[in-house]
Design a protein around this motif. Structure first.
Motif, PDB file in Angstrom:
ATOM      1  N   LEU A 197     -12.752   1.296  40.134  1.00 51.90           N
ATOM      2  CA  LEU A 197     -13.980   0.652  39.719  1.00 51.90           C
ATOM      3  C   LEU A 197     -14.034   0.683  38.096  1.00 51.90           C
ATOM      4  O   LEU A 197     -14.595  -0.124  37.449  1.00 51.90           O
ATOM      5  CB  LEU A 197     -15.073   1.782  40.303  1.00 51.90           C
ATOM      6  CG  LEU A 197     -15.513   1.558  41.741  1.00 51.90           C
ATOM      7  CD1 LEU A 197     -16.364   2.524  42.123  1.00 51.90           C
ATOM      8  CD2 LEU A 197     -16.027   0.140  42.015  1.00 51.90           C
ATOM      9  N   LEU A 198     -13.471   1.534  37.638  1.00 47.95           N
ATOM     10  CA  LEU A 198     -13.383   1.647  36.235  1.00 47.95           C
ATOM     11  C   LEU A 198     -12.656   0.731  35.422  1.00 47.95           C
ATOM     12  O   LEU A 198     -12.957   0.062  34.444  1.00 47.95           O
ATOM     13  CB  LEU A 198     -12.854   3.205  35.489  1.00 47.95           C
ATOM     14  CG  LEU A 198     -12.804   3.360  33.930  1.00 47.95           C
ATOM     15  CD1 LEU A 198     -14.164   3.141  33.235  1.00 47.95           C
ATOM     16  CD2 LEU A 198     -12.139   4.558  33.833  1.00 47.95           C
ATOM     17  N   SER A 199     -11.427   0.525  35.917  1.00 47.54           N
ATOM     18  CA  SER A 199     -10.504  -0.518  35.235  1.00 47.54           C
ATOM     19  C   SER A 199     -10.989  -2.136  35.789  1.00 47.54           C
ATOM     20  O   SER A 199     -10.932  -2.774  34.634  1.00 47.54           O
ATOM     21  CB  SER A 199      -9.141  -0.513  35.994  1.00 47.54           C
ATOM     22  OG  SER A 199      -9.130  -0.757  37.282  1.00 47.54           O
ATOM     23  N   VAL A 200     -11.517  -2.297  36.712  1.00 51.01           N
ATOM     24  CA  VAL A 200     -12.273  -3.767  36.921  1.00 51.01           C
ATOM     25  C   VAL A 200     -13.546  -3.465  36.175  1.00 51.01           C
ATOM     26  O   VAL A 200     -13.764  -4.729  35.599  1.00 51.01           O
ATOM     27  CB  VAL A 200     -12.583  -3.759  38.447  1.00 51.01           C
ATOM     28  CG1 VAL A 200     -13.353  -5.099  38.768  1.00 51.01           C
ATOM     29  CG2 VAL A 200     -11.112  -3.656  39.457  1.00 51.01           C
ATOM     30  N   SER A 201     -14.262  -2.588  35.962  1.00 55.70           N
ATOM     31  CA  SER A 201     -15.476  -2.997  35.226  1.00 55.70           C
ATOM     32  C   SER A 201     -15.150  -2.918  33.596  1.00 55.70           C
ATOM     33  O   SER A 201     -15.597  -3.821  32.912  1.00 55.70           O
ATOM     34  CB  SER A 201     -16.318  -1.385  35.232  1.00 55.70           C
ATOM     35  OG  SER A 201     -16.897  -1.356  36.579  1.00 55.70           O
ATOM     36  N   LEU A 202     -14.002  -2.516  33.248  1.00 50.54           N
ATOM     37  CA  LEU A 202     -13.670  -2.661  31.873  1.00 50.54           C
ATOM     38  C   LEU A 202     -13.042  -3.981  31.613  1.00 50.54           C
ATOM     39  O   LEU A 202     -13.186  -4.613  30.616  1.00 50.54           O
ATOM     40  CB  LEU A 202     -12.559  -1.572  31.348  1.00 50.54           C
ATOM     41  CG  LEU A 202     -13.119  -0.143  31.108  1.00 50.54           C
ATOM     42  CD1 LEU A 202     -11.828   0.814  31.134  1.00 50.54           C
ATOM     43  CD2 LEU A 202     -13.766  -0.226  29.880  1.00 50.54           C
ATOM     44  N   PHE A 203     -12.355  -4.465  32.649  1.00 48.50           N
ATOM     45  CA  PHE A 203     -11.456  -5.687  32.721  1.00 48.50           C
ATOM     46  C   PHE A 203     -12.647  -6.742  32.537  1.00 48.50           C
ATOM     47  O   PHE A 203     -12.670  -7.919  31.787  1.00 48.50           O
ATOM     48  CB  PHE A 203     -10.768  -5.859  33.674  1.00 48.50           C
ATOM     49  CG  PHE A 203      -9.864  -7.222  33.719  1.00 48.50           C
ATOM     50  CD1 PHE A 203      -8.778  -7.010  33.220  1.00 48.50           C
ATOM     51  CD2 PHE A 203     -10.515  -8.320  34.268  1.00 48.50           C
ATOM     52  CE1 PHE A 203      -7.870  -8.280  33.033  1.00 48.50           C
ATOM     53  CE2 PHE A 203      -9.519  -9.402  34.371  1.00 48.50           C
ATOM     54  CZ  PHE A 203      -8.357  -9.409  33.719  1.00 48.50           C
ATOM     55  N   ALA A 204     -13.945  -6.514  33.453  1.00 49.39           N
ATOM     56  CA  ALA A 204     -15.059  -7.600  33.284  1.00 49.39           C
ATOM     57  C   ALA A 204     -15.679  -7.491  31.917  1.00 49.39           C
ATOM     58  O   ALA A 204     -16.022  -8.844  31.503  1.00 49.39           O
ATOM     59  CB  ALA A 204     -15.900  -7.261  34.512  1.00 49.39           C
ATOM     60  N   ALA A 205     -15.835  -6.373  31.459  1.00 54.60           N
ATOM     61  CA  ALA A 205     -16.619  -6.228  30.202  1.00 54.60           C
ATOM     62  C   ALA A 205     -15.554  -7.011  29.326  1.00 54.60           C
ATOM     63  O   ALA A 205     -16.071  -7.639  28.157  1.00 54.60           O
ATOM     64  CB  ALA A 205     -16.778  -5.028  29.541  1.00 54.60           C
ATOM     65  N   GLN A 206     -14.158  -6.856  29.205  1.00 55.24           N
ATOM     66  CA  GLN A 206     -13.473  -7.380  28.110  1.00 55.24           C
ATOM     67  C   GLN A 206     -13.368  -8.824  28.395  1.00 55.24           C
ATOM     68  O   GLN A 206     -13.363  -9.519  27.250  1.00 55.24           O
ATOM     69  CB  GLN A 206     -11.988  -6.781  28.424  1.00 55.24           C
ATOM     70  CG  GLN A 206     -10.825  -7.461  27.595  1.00 55.24           C
ATOM     71  CD  GLN A 206     -10.842  -6.727  26.457  1.00 55.24           C
ATOM     72  OE1 GLN A 206     -11.731  -6.224  25.798  1.00 55.24           O
ATOM     73  NE2 GLN A 206      -9.672  -7.057  25.700  1.00 55.24           N
TER      74      GLN A 206
END
Length: 233
Positions: A111-120
């Motif tokens: 969840l953290l990696s996908v959330s960071l990826f989306a924000a990026q």
């Protein structure tokens, strides 16, 4: 080893990883069928990790203008994001409840990696593609964009490793799969391949783009068109 060699090695590593994860999915089908659980590793490894890794390498091999490279980079990262979101969506489809699969370190790292990826992806679009942003803002944000992109990619690899360990532990305890069986070898090989791929992609991303063909008395500078110019000391 130059950038071209690293890109080629990353492509070969990615191809081996894709073959291994597809083969492993075929091994799971007789036991689980073609379910959401079987689709999850395919979407997250091939659709998310491999495609986003290719997007990182775009600036190393794709010819053409910077605008073209940024457009392809953005498009590939968008594909990876859609695949990652759908990959997480597959974990919500279980009879025991929506959050039944979000209990482990692997799930929360995912969840953290996908959330960071989306924000990026959103901030990258607004900073480097949207015409409203001034050049000074893009210049200031660029080092952070690169760092966060590589950090998120490394986090995605680490998340996949924890997922492989979690799945292999489950297979060995619930299905009594031997530690030295064919399926265990495939999963361990997949994990080693992902570690190797992350190292190659990150190295290729941070390696200086122009390294050879300049004497010790020359300095390498960059123009606004991202083309190197040599200045004699």
């Amino acid at each position: 080893m130059g950038s071209a060699s690293l890109v080629l090695f990353a492509r070969l590593s990615g191809l081996v990883i894709a073959v291994l994860v597809v083969y492993w999915a075929r091994l799971l089908v007789p036991h689980q069928g073609l379910t959401y659980s079987t689709l999850h590793p395919l979407l997250m490894v091939i659709g998310f990790i491999l495609v986003s890794g290719e997007a990182i390498l775009i600036h190393r091999w794709l010819p053409g203008s910077r605008k073209t490279k940024k457009a392809v980079h953005l498009w590939l990262q968008g594909m990876a994001l859609v695949s990652a979101v759908f990959g997480i969506w597959t974990k919500f489809h279980y009879q025991s409840g929506v959050f039944s699969n979000f209990y482990s370190l692997h799930s929360w790292m995912g969840l953290l990696s996908v959330s960071l990826f989306a924000a990026q992806w959103v901030t990258g679009f607004m900073s480097f593609w949207h015409r409203g942003e001034v050049r000074t803002t893009r210049t200031t944000f660029l080092p952070w964009h690169v760092f966060l992109g590589l950090y998120t990619y490394g986090l995605a690899i680490a998340t996949a490793e924890t997922g492989l360990l979690e799945k292999l532990t489950f297979l060995q305890t619930k299905r009594n799969v031997p530690r030295r069986c064919h399926e265990s070898t495939v999963v361990n090989g997949l994990g080693l391949g992902l570690v190797l791929l992350s190292g190659v992609v990150i190295t290729a991303a941070v390696l200086p783009k122009y390294q050879n063909g300049h004497s010790g008395n020359e300095k390498l500078v960059y123009s606004s068109q991202d083309r190197p110019k040599c200045l004699t000391s």
